[in-house]
Scaffold this motif. Structure first.
Motif, PDB file in Angstrom:
ATOM      1  N   SER A   9       1.121  -1.539   0.022  1.00 20.62           N
ATOM      2  CA  SER A   9      -0.247  -0.237   0.227  1.00 20.62           C
ATOM      3  C   SER A   9       0.872   0.871  -0.344  1.00 20.62           C
ATOM      4  CB  SER A   9      -1.070   0.414   0.885  1.00 20.62           C
ATOM      5  OG  SER A   9      -1.567   0.813   1.444  1.00 20.62           O
ATOM      6  N   LEU A  11       0.022   4.174   0.205  1.00 24.16           N
ATOM      7  CA  LEU A  11      -0.207   4.966   1.534  1.00 24.16           C
ATOM      8  C   LEU A  11       0.975   5.118   2.287  1.00 24.16           C
ATOM      9  CD1 LEU A  11      -2.714   6.304   2.977  1.00 24.16           C
ATOM     10  CD2 LEU A  11      -3.332   4.974   4.172  1.00 24.16           C
ATOM     11  N   HIS A  34      -1.118  -1.611  -4.721  1.00 19.31           N
ATOM     12  CA  HIS A  34      -1.974  -0.717  -4.026  1.00 19.31           C
ATOM     13  C   HIS A  34      -1.895   0.604  -3.809  1.00 19.31           C
ATOM     14  CE1 HIS A  34      -5.473  -1.982  -1.319  1.00 19.31           C
ATOM     15  NE2 HIS A  34      -5.280  -0.423  -0.697  1.00 19.31           N
ATOM     16  N   ASP A  36      -4.760   3.496  -2.270  1.00 14.39           N
ATOM     17  CA  ASP A  36      -5.644   4.271  -1.642  1.00 14.39           C
ATOM     18  C   ASP A  36      -6.164   5.397  -1.928  1.00 14.39           C
ATOM     19  OD1 ASP A  36      -5.829   1.489   0.501  1.00 14.39           O
ATOM     20  OD2 ASP A  36      -3.653   1.867   1.199  1.00 14.39           O
ATOM     21  N   HIS A  68      -8.215   1.046  -4.497  1.00 13.54           N
ATOM     22  CA  HIS A  68      -8.969   0.500  -3.197  1.00 13.54           C
ATOM     23  C   HIS A  68      -9.800   2.095  -2.896  1.00 13.54           C
ATOM     24  CE1 HIS A  68      -8.969   0.009   1.208  1.00 13.54           C
ATOM     25  NE2 HIS A  68     -10.857   0.073   0.461  1.00 13.54           N
ATOM     26  N   MET A  70     -11.972   4.598  -0.990  1.00 19.27           N
ATOM     27  CA  MET A  70     -12.464   5.049  -0.032  1.00 19.27           C
ATOM     28  C   MET A  70     -13.578   5.663  -0.146  1.00 19.27           C
ATOM     29  SD  MET A  70      -9.247   3.420   2.596  1.00 19.27           S
ATOM     30  CE  MET A  70      -8.674   3.754   1.076  1.00 19.27           C
ATOM     31  N   PRO A 143     -11.064   1.464   7.965  1.00 23.95           N
ATOM     32  CA  PRO A 143     -10.494   2.530   7.000  1.00 23.95           C
ATOM     33  C   PRO A 143     -10.323   3.537   7.627  1.00 23.95           C
ATOM     34  CG  PRO A 143     -13.113   1.909   6.099  1.00 23.95           C
ATOM     35  CD  PRO A 143     -12.429   0.617   7.163  1.00 23.95           C
ATOM     36  N   GLY A 144      -9.360   3.931   7.045  1.00 26.17           N
ATOM     37  CA  GLY A 144      -9.175   5.434   6.532  1.00 26.17           C
ATOM     38  C   GLY A 144      -7.023   6.073   6.791  1.00 26.17           C
ATOM     39  N   GLY A 146      -2.951   4.031   7.664  1.00 28.61           N
ATOM     40  CA  GLY A 146      -2.341   2.970   7.824  1.00 28.61           C
ATOM     41  C   GLY A 146      -1.514   2.676   8.823  1.00 28.61           C
ATOM     42  N   GLY A 147      -1.195   2.417   9.441  1.00 29.89           N
ATOM     43  CA  GLY A 147      -0.478   1.480  10.505  1.00 29.89           C
ATOM     44  C   GLY A 147      -1.399   1.224  11.637  1.00 29.89           C
ATOM     45  N   ASP A 177      -6.574  -6.722   4.272  1.00 33.41           N
ATOM     46  CA  ASP A 177      -6.123  -5.101   3.976  1.00 33.41           C
ATOM     47  C   ASP A 177      -6.103  -4.760   5.385  1.00 33.41           C
ATOM     48  OD1 ASP A 177      -4.716  -2.375   3.664  1.00 33.41           O
ATOM     49  OD2 ASP A 177      -6.773  -1.606   2.086  1.00 33.41           O
ATOM     50  N   GLY A 179      -3.108  -4.417   8.739  1.00 29.53           N
ATOM     51  CA  GLY A 179      -2.393  -4.702  10.187  1.00 29.53           C
ATOM     52  C   GLY A 179      -1.414  -5.821   9.155  1.00 29.53           C
ATOM     53  N   GLY A 199       0.955  -1.822   3.889  1.00 30.25           N
ATOM     54  CA  GLY A 199       2.048  -0.390   4.028  1.00 30.25           C
ATOM     55  C   GLY A 199       2.864  -0.527   5.330  1.00 30.25           C
ATOM     56  N   SER A 200       2.648  -0.575   6.396  1.00 34.19           N
ATOM     57  CA  SER A 200       3.964  -0.096   7.167  1.00 34.19           C
ATOM     58  C   SER A 200       4.352  -0.653   7.276  1.00 34.19           C
ATOM     59  CB  SER A 200       2.810   0.279   8.333  1.00 34.19           C
ATOM     60  OG  SER A 200       2.232  -0.237   8.609  1.00 34.19           O
TER      61      SER A 200
END
Ligand code: DX5
Ligand code: ZN
Length: 224
Positions: A9, A11, A34, A36, A68, A70, A143-144, A146-147, A177, A179, A199-200
């Motif tokens: 991701s 993001l 990915h 976002d 993706h 959102m 959703p909203g 990362g991390g 998607d 964690g 992502g993270s």
């Protein structure tokens, strides 16, 4: 034989050098990008739109771009992302008044279509939509951002979604998607997921190749 895909991701990438970040992560062995898209309406954050997707294509990115959405509503942006080079477009059923129409719109524009399920959203909408779905994306965080930490009950949902997909007999990716890390990816694969957004876990490390390699090794160990 299931093909397991890693979808970093962006993001969590460094947006000041996004093209180079995407090149690096694909060079490090990632499969999909990915992407976002957040609108400060459906989710409380604001990110990137079709211009950035087009910029990545113009930069020379040839890997699949997994958009993706959102955002709410979704239909207005679907043709724009298709024109900007999206490979897949997924959206949240809560964000579309007419889910069947939105899925058709994605496919008419030549993209893979997917539905995204928030942690508390039931899978029931798949009963009458699975014939138009190429990707089921399960959110394992809200959703909203990362991390965030993986929400444990989504593990049962992965198994439930796998059973629905297998019963359909259709070629549908089961993507997770939120964690996703080196130390839980194997368990998620064993439960039936085949596509992993991270992502993270990836962009938070210096050595993307090492993280992606460790993810693939843990998937292989878990699924035999
Ligand atoms: C969250 C996004 C995710 C996010 C995942 O709304 O959909 O793709 O970037 O971030 P991590 O992997 O850090 O949980
Ligand atoms: Zn995402």
């Amino acid at each position: 034989m299931t093909e397991y895909l890693i979808a970093p991701s962006i993001l969590s990438a460094d947006f000041a050098k996004l093209g180079a970040e995407v090149d690096s992560v694909i060079d490090a062995g990632a499969d999909w990008v990915h992407f976002d898209v957040m609108d400060n309406h459906y989710v409380p954050n604001l990110t990137i739109g079709p211009l950035v997707c087009q910029a990545l294509r113009d930069h020379g990115v040839t890997a699949p771009i997994d958009v993706h959405l959102m955002v709410e509503p979704v239909d207005r942006l679907i043709p724009d992302f298709a024109d900007a080079g999206a490979t897949a477009i997924t959206f949240h059923p809560e964000a579309s008044r007419h889910i069947d129409r939105s899925l058709q719109l994605v496919r008419e524009h030549g993209c893979k279509a997917g539905l995204v399920f928030n942690p508390a959203t039931p899978l029931s909408v798949l009963e009458w939509a699975i014939d138009k779905v190429d990707i089921v994306l399960l959110m394992s965080v809200n959703p909203g951002f990362g991390g965030q930490s993986f929400i444990p009950h989504v593990k049962q949902k992965i198994a439930a979604a796998r059973a629905l997909i297998d019963a359909s007999g259709r070629d549908i990716r089961l993507e997770v998607d939120g964690g996703v890390k080196v130390d839980n990816i194997g368990e998620l694969a064993a439960l039936g997921a085949d596509t992993f957004v991270a992502g993270s876990a990836i962009f938070g490390e210096q050595d993307y190749r090492a993280v992606i390699g460790a993810m693939r090794a843990n998937i292989a160990a878990a699924v035999g």
